[in-house]
Structure formats: structure tokens, C-alpha cells
Scaffold this motif. Structure first.
Motif, PDB file in Angstrom:
ATOM      1  N   VAL A 204       0.898  -1.262  -0.098  1.00  0.00           N
ATOM      2  CA  VAL A 204       0.130  -0.155   0.239  1.00  0.00           C
ATOM      3  C   VAL A 204       0.791   1.303  -0.102  1.00  0.00           C
ATOM      4  N   ILE A 205       1.929   1.299   0.812  1.00  0.00           N
ATOM      5  CA  ILE A 205       3.048   2.399   0.706  1.00  0.00           C
ATOM      6  C   ILE A 205       3.392   2.445  -0.477  1.00  0.00           C
TER       7      ILE A 205
ATOM      8  N   ASN B 129       0.778   4.112  -2.858  1.00  0.00           N
ATOM      9  CA  ASN B 129       0.638   5.576  -2.583  1.00  0.00           C
ATOM     10  C   ASN B 129       1.897   6.302  -2.990  1.00  0.00           C
ATOM     11  N   LYS B 130       3.072   6.011  -2.746  1.00  0.00           N
ATOM     12  CA  LYS B 130       4.328   6.844  -3.012  1.00  0.00           C
ATOM     13  C   LYS B 130       4.520   6.847  -4.472  1.00  0.00           C
TER      14      LYS B 130
ATOM     15  N   MET C 298      -1.688   6.743  -5.588  1.00  0.00           N
ATOM     16  CA  MET C 298      -3.162   6.350  -5.265  1.00  0.00           C
ATOM     17  C   MET C 298      -3.471   6.683  -4.044  1.00  0.00           C
ATOM     18  N   THR C 299      -4.775   6.960  -3.819  1.00  0.00           N
ATOM     19  CA  THR C 299      -5.441   7.068  -2.284  1.00  0.00           C
ATOM     20  C   THR C 299      -5.152   5.959  -1.718  1.00  0.00           C
ATOM     21  N   SER C 300      -5.311   5.835  -0.431  1.00  0.00           N
ATOM     22  CA  SER C 300      -5.339   4.764   0.640  1.00  0.00           C
ATOM     23  C   SER C 300      -6.301   3.660  -0.018  1.00  0.00           C
TER      24      SER C 300
ATOM     25  N   ALA D  55      -5.151   2.072  -3.168  1.00  0.00           N
ATOM     26  CA  ALA D  55      -4.025   1.183  -2.965  1.00  0.00           C
ATOM     27  C   ALA D  55      -4.428   0.092  -2.391  1.00  0.00           C
TER      28      ALA D  55
END
Length: 101
Positions: A39-40, A43-44, A48-50, A53
Motif C-alpha cells: 500500500v505504501i 501511494n508513493k 493512489m489514495t489509501s 492502493a
């Protein structure tokens, strides 16, 4: 010194420019990389939004592969390299690849 110039015929051809090919950037499932790390990464490197992701991460987890985005070849290559380097930096075996869209 004399020189002769022959008739030079100039023809104009229209160059057709094709748009650059597009490539899908993919994350592959493994048994070691934590879901939170995936997920990180999403995002990074893929903005993407949480929620987005998490959806992609779950697709990777359930189906073995998930699409992070579709980009021009040079952008896709850069993203694959960045994700791979970041994953190795944190000692995760997360694999990121690309294929023609």
C-alpha cells in the motif's frame, strides 16, 4: 574550376508519428512482502489514495498480479526501477514488472 549542378528534385513526404506505446506496470504477489508495504508503494509511486492502493494490493494478494497504472515506456521503466530499488532498500522481495498494454 567548373561545376555542374544537375536538376535536384525535392519531394515532401508526410511523416506519420505514432503515439508512444503504452505499458502496464504490474506488481507480483510473493509470500514475504507485507500488505502494508505494498500500500505504501502504491501511494508513493503511483499517487493512489489509501482506498485505491488497498484495492490494488488485495488484487495482487488474491490473483497474484495487479495493475498499478498504464504509462509511456520510459515512465513505466522508471517506475519499475524506483519500486524495485525501494523494495530492496527495505529488504522486501516485491517484484514490479511491465508489459505492453
Amino acid at each position: 574550376m567548373s561545376s555542374e549542378q544537375g536538376d535536384i528534385e525535392v519531394t515532401k513526404e508526410r511523416a506519420t508519428v505514432k503515439p508512444p506505446g503504452l505499458y502496464k506496470v504490474l506488481l507480483l504477489n510473493d509470500d514475504y512482502t507485507p500488505m502494508e508495504f505494498v500500500v505504501i508503494v502504491l501511494n508513493k509511486f503511483f499517487a493512489m489514495t489509501s482506498e485505491q492502493a488497498t484495492q490494488v494490493m488485495m488484487k495482487v494478494h488474491r490473483e497474484g498480479v495487479g495493475v498499478c497504472g498504464v504509462f509511456a515506456k520510459d515512465v513505466a521503466t522508471t517506475k519499475v526501477d524506483l519500486v524495485s530499488d525501494f523494495s530492496r532498500q527495505y529488504q522486501h522481495p516485491l517484484q514490479c514488472t511491465m508489459e505492453e498494454a
